[in-house]
Design an enzyme around this catalytic site. Sequence first.
Site, mmCIF file in Angstrom:
data_model
loop_
_atom_site.group_PDB
_atom_site.id
_atom_site.type_symbol
_atom_site.label_atom_id
_atom_site.label_comp_id
_atom_site.label_asym_id
_atom_site.label_seq_id
_atom_site.Cartn_x
_atom_site.Cartn_y
_atom_site.Cartn_z
ATOM 1 N N ARG A 161 -1.071 -9.961 -12.038
ATOM 2 C CA ARG A 161 -1.717 -9.251 -10.919
ATOM 3 C C ARG A 161 -2.304 -7.926 -11.398
ATOM 4 O O ARG A 161 -3.391 -7.528 -10.963
ATOM 5 C CB ARG A 161 -0.710 -9.035 -9.787
ATOM 6 C CG ARG A 161 -1.343 -8.369 -8.572
ATOM 7 C CD ARG A 161 -0.383 -8.283 -7.400
ATOM 8 N NE ARG A 161 0.754 -7.432 -7.682
ATOM 9 C CZ ARG A 161 1.811 -7.289 -6.885
ATOM 10 N NH1 ARG A 161 1.867 -7.947 -5.745
ATOM 11 N NH2 ARG A 161 2.807 -6.491 -7.208
ATOM 12 N N ARG A 197 -15.641 16.124 -12.713
ATOM 13 C CA ARG A 197 -15.382 15.270 -11.559
ATOM 14 C C ARG A 197 -16.695 14.664 -11.100
ATOM 15 O O ARG A 197 -17.565 15.357 -10.579
ATOM 16 C CB ARG A 197 -14.741 16.079 -10.421
ATOM 17 C CG ARG A 197 -14.414 15.214 -9.205
ATOM 18 C CD ARG A 197 -13.756 16.006 -8.076
ATOM 19 N NE ARG A 197 -13.538 15.149 -6.924
ATOM 20 C CZ ARG A 197 -14.469 14.846 -6.003
ATOM 21 N NH1 ARG A 197 -15.687 15.373 -6.079
ATOM 22 N NH2 ARG A 197 -14.186 14.034 -4.995
ATOM 23 N N TYR A 215 -1.331 -0.107 -10.019
ATOM 24 C CA TYR A 215 0.091 0.042 -10.364
ATOM 25 C C TYR A 215 0.841 -1.244 -10.054
ATOM 26 O O TYR A 215 0.343 -2.129 -9.356
ATOM 27 C CB TYR A 215 0.723 1.231 -9.623
ATOM 28 C CG TYR A 215 1.049 0.958 -8.168
ATOM 29 C CD1 TYR A 215 0.048 0.888 -7.203
ATOM 30 C CD2 TYR A 215 2.367 0.732 -7.765
ATOM 31 C CE1 TYR A 215 0.354 0.623 -5.881
ATOM 32 C CE2 TYR A 215 2.680 0.472 -6.437
ATOM 33 C CZ TYR A 215 1.669 0.410 -5.500
ATOM 34 O OH TYR A 215 1.972 0.135 -4.196
ATOM 35 N N GLU A 255 0.012 -7.352 7.034
ATOM 36 C CA GLU A 255 1.253 -7.178 6.253
ATOM 37 C C GLU A 255 1.957 -5.949 6.817
ATOM 38 O O GLU A 255 1.692 -5.554 7.952
ATOM 39 C CB GLU A 255 0.935 -7.061 4.755
ATOM 40 C CG GLU A 255 -0.013 -5.939 4.390
ATOM 41 C CD GLU A 255 -0.271 -5.833 2.885
ATOM 42 O OE1 GLU A 255 0.491 -6.374 2.080
ATOM 43 O OE2 GLU A 255 -1.256 -5.152 2.534
ATOM 44 N N HIS A 263 -18.169 10.776 -9.496
ATOM 45 C CA HIS A 263 -17.616 9.532 -8.958
ATOM 46 C C HIS A 263 -17.783 8.322 -9.870
ATOM 47 O O HIS A 263 -16.895 7.479 -9.952
ATOM 48 C CB HIS A 263 -18.236 9.224 -7.589
ATOM 49 C CG HIS A 263 -17.735 10.119 -6.483
ATOM 50 N ND1 HIS A 263 -17.891 11.486 -6.510
ATOM 51 C CD2 HIS A 263 -17.064 9.840 -5.346
ATOM 52 C CE1 HIS A 263 -17.345 12.005 -5.426
ATOM 53 N NE2 HIS A 263 -16.831 11.024 -4.695
ATOM 54 N N LYS A 270 -3.953 -3.828 -5.906
ATOM 55 C CA LYS A 270 -2.788 -2.932 -5.859
ATOM 56 C C LYS A 270 -3.189 -1.568 -6.410
ATOM 57 O O LYS A 270 -2.810 -1.157 -7.514
ATOM 58 C CB LYS A 270 -1.606 -3.530 -6.624
ATOM 59 C CG LYS A 270 -0.273 -2.898 -6.218
ATOM 60 C CD LYS A 270 0.885 -3.771 -6.625
ATOM 61 C CE LYS A 270 2.234 -3.129 -6.398
ATOM 62 N NZ LYS A 270 2.581 -2.824 -5.017
HETATM 63 N N1 PDD Z 1 5.195 -2.435 -2.525
HETATM 64 N N2 PDD Z 1 2.249 -5.247 0.477
HETATM 65 C C1 PDD Z 1 2.138 -3.954 0.120
HETATM 66 C C2 PDD Z 1 1.142 -3.102 0.812
HETATM 67 C C3 PDD Z 1 2.983 -3.424 -0.881
HETATM 68 O O1 PDD Z 1 2.883 -2.142 -1.237
HETATM 69 C C4 PDD Z 1 3.942 -4.267 -1.490
HETATM 70 C C5 PDD Z 1 4.870 -3.778 -2.563
HETATM 71 C C6 PDD Z 1 4.006 -5.620 -1.083
HETATM 72 C C7 PDD Z 1 4.974 -6.593 -1.705
HETATM 73 O O2 PDD Z 1 4.558 -6.959 -2.995
HETATM 74 P P1 PDD Z 1 5.579 -7.386 -4.136
HETATM 75 O O3 PDD Z 1 6.366 -8.503 -3.607
HETATM 76 O O4 PDD Z 1 4.708 -7.779 -5.272
HETATM 77 O O5 PDD Z 1 6.444 -6.182 -4.448
HETATM 78 C C8 PDD Z 1 3.146 -6.069 -0.103
HETATM 79 C C9 PDD Z 1 5.764 -1.850 -3.705
HETATM 80 C C10 PDD Z 1 7.126 -2.360 -4.026
HETATM 81 C C11 PDD Z 1 5.655 -0.347 -3.630
HETATM 82 O O6 PDD Z 1 4.540 0.120 -3.375
HETATM 83 O O7 PDD Z 1 6.614 0.353 -3.894
#
Ligand code: PDD
Length: 289
Positions: free
Chosen positions: A55, A104, A36, A186, A106, A153
């Site tokens: 990304r 279902r 996402y 982070e 994997h 992501k």
């Molecule tokens: N979150 N790290 C994580 C784990 C995140 O989920 C996000 C963003 C970021 C920052 O990434 P960016 O600058 O590309 O938004 C870092 C989004 C906004 C969310 O899950 O809602």
Amino acid sequence: MSTRTDIVYLNGEFLPMEQAKLSPMDRGFLFGDGIYEVIPSYSGQLVGFNGHMQRMQEGLTAIGIDFSAISLNWFEMVKRLIEENGRGNLGIYVHVSRGADVKRFHAFPVNIQPTVFAFAFEIPPEPVADKTKAKQFSVQTEQDTRWRHCDIKSTSLLGNVMHFQHGQEAGVDETLLYNEQQELTEASACNVFVVKAKTVITPPLDKQLLPGITRHILLDILRKHSTLTVEERAISMNEVRSADEVWLTSSSKEIVPVTKIDALPVGDGQIGDIWQQAQALFTQYKYEY
Ligand code: PDD
């Protein structure tokens, strides 16, 4: 203009949210098997669209979903979603799952169509570089218990959700995460920056953190338009606790000052001057990305 956020995009159609229906056999639902993005926009102007799409493409490639097989003009889709939802301060959530299977199992099924879903949600107005107006964030800290592909992501967000929830239960805004070496990775939904003696430092990109688009834009702006020293390197939690300033970055928040970590003040406990400088530069240059 009023902002409505009820028209969504699903597999080629724009329709009211309540009419958007998915198969319960969708692997996004069963396995969190998808990628996402969240792209910010203000009055119809997008920030970082190309970086977000790149990304997403890299994430889909990493998990074996063929991006090029999805026939969609992503920019037109996102623009139309913004128009349909009133052009306010909108985050655009874009989600691609591997698609709906008949069973279902994997392993990746062959020949299924990915599911593409997108919706708009209201985000706060554009942040202004004004210490008296910015919200100060309090955070707690926890050992990072997520998986080893935090650079992807993924829609499998349970690890992040649990860390964020612990923060909510502790009455704070976010949770800063550290690895087994007591180094900052982070936050549960943001990247993290620290400032010490006018040097802006953030952890380097690896599998322990998301390559945030806001992080990327901010680093680029600071390197091009400020005289601050900028470093990407490992940061110990001791350094975090003794920093002059700590910031969080994310698409829906831009740069947020953290003034309390585990109930102790960051620096002098006030929003810092370097935050103000960084947010002002971000505001000035962000639409170039
Ligand atoms: N979150 N790290 C994580 C784990 C995140 O989920 C996000 C963003 C970021 C920052 O990434 P960016 O600058 O590309 O938004 C870092 C989004 C906004 C969310 O899950 O809602």
